[in-house]
Write an enzyme that holds these catalytic residues in place. Structure first.
Site, PDB file in Angstrom:
ATOM      1  CB  CYS A 169      -1.555  -0.665   6.595  1.00  0.00           C
ATOM      2  SG  CYS A 169      -2.840  -0.553   5.347  1.00  0.00           S
ATOM      3  CB  CYS A 173      -0.968   0.004   1.182  1.00  0.00           C
ATOM      4  SG  CYS A 173      -0.299   0.635   2.727  1.00  0.00           S
ATOM      5  CD  GLU A 174      -0.795   5.498  -3.498  1.00  0.00           C
ATOM      6  OE1 GLU A 174      -0.130   5.185  -4.496  1.00  0.00           O
ATOM      7  OE2 GLU A 174      -1.675   6.360  -3.504  1.00  0.00           O
ATOM      8  CG  HIS A 175      -2.418   5.424   1.948  1.00  0.00           C
ATOM      9  ND1 HIS A 175      -3.711   4.947   1.852  1.00  0.00           N
ATOM     10  CD2 HIS A 175      -2.324   6.427   1.048  1.00  0.00           C
ATOM     11  CE1 HIS A 175      -4.364   5.642   0.932  1.00  0.00           C
ATOM     12  NE2 HIS A 175      -3.541   6.536   0.436  1.00  0.00           N
ATOM     13  CG  HIS A 233      -5.156  -3.702   2.572  1.00  0.00           C
ATOM     14  ND1 HIS A 233      -4.654  -2.718   1.755  1.00  0.00           N
ATOM     15  CD2 HIS A 233      -6.090  -4.379   1.837  1.00  0.00           C
ATOM     16  CE1 HIS A 233      -5.266  -2.782   0.571  1.00  0.00           C
ATOM     17  NE2 HIS A 233      -6.135  -3.772   0.602  1.00  0.00           N
ATOM     18  CD  GLN A 260      -8.046  -4.637  -2.640  1.00  0.00           C
ATOM     19  OE1 GLN A 260      -7.592  -4.619  -1.501  1.00  0.00           O
ATOM     20  NE2 GLN A 260      -9.115  -5.352  -2.963  1.00  0.00           N
TER      21      GLN A 260
HETATM   22 ZN    ZN Z   1      -2.004   1.179   4.094  1.00  0.00          ZN
END
Ligand code: ZN
Length: 189
Positions: free
Chosen positions: A149, A78-80, A147, A119
């Protein structure tokens, strides 16, 4: 651009220090190099050539039936948070004279998964490239993923699965086609 491992190593080393670790202790001495190499691999999708993936993977086949490839493994980040998300991708399409080799379809998914991603965007990029490169009459892509995260931090929802889908062409315009796809991949609308 190929990532410069030698330039990433000192960044990881500094990160270890900021986290309160001692980068000189035995178990961590080679960690910056390992992390740099792992990150380079996990983002190799940025450096994959679409033409090379597509090359010689299209076969002429005169069928109007839906082609379904289920359970393509997906590993992305995930890019976050730069934490992994992983799960399965299901692809369905109705050919317009050409079909795509199954192993190449998995490589195509990988090309977009091995990057920093959302996603939702990953799902849309896969459907868009299949539509444009195969010239399909319609395509549906569904991704079910967990995920880290979400699982390891914050709300700690251990068992939640995120489901995203993207439909184009006849999959979007025709309800029966879309339902056929969802039924074949084991999900109902
Ligand atoms: Zn994330």
């Amino acid at each position: 651009m190929v990532p410069d491992i030698a330039r990433i190593e000192p960044l990881v080393r500094q990160l270890l220090i900021e986290l309160g670790e001692d980068p000189e202790r035995e178990g961590l001495v080679k960690t910056p190099e390992r992390v740099a190499k792992a990150l380079a691999f996990l983002t190799h999708g940025y450096r994959t050539d679409l033409k090379e993936v597509i090359n010689q993977a299209l076969f002429t086949q005169d069928t109007g039936s839906m082609v379904i490839v289920k359970d393509i493994e997906v590993y992305s980040m995930c890019e976050h948070h730069m934490l992994p998300f992983f799960g399965r991708c299901h692809v369905g399409y109705i050919p317009d004279g050409k079909v795509f080799g199954v192993s190449k379809l998995a490589r195509l998914v990988d090309m977009y998964a091995r990057r920093l991603q959302l996603q939702e965007r990953l799902t849309e990029q896969i459907s868009a490239v299949i539509m444009s490169e195969i010239g399909a009459r319609g395509v549906g892509v569904m991704i079910e993923a967990k995920h880290l995260c979400m699982m390891m931090r914050g709300v700690e929802k251990q068992n939640s699965v995120m489901v995203t889908s993207s439909v184009l062409g006849v999959f979007r315009d025709n309800l029966a086609t879309r339902e056929e796809f969802l039924t074949l991949v084991g999900r109902h609308a």
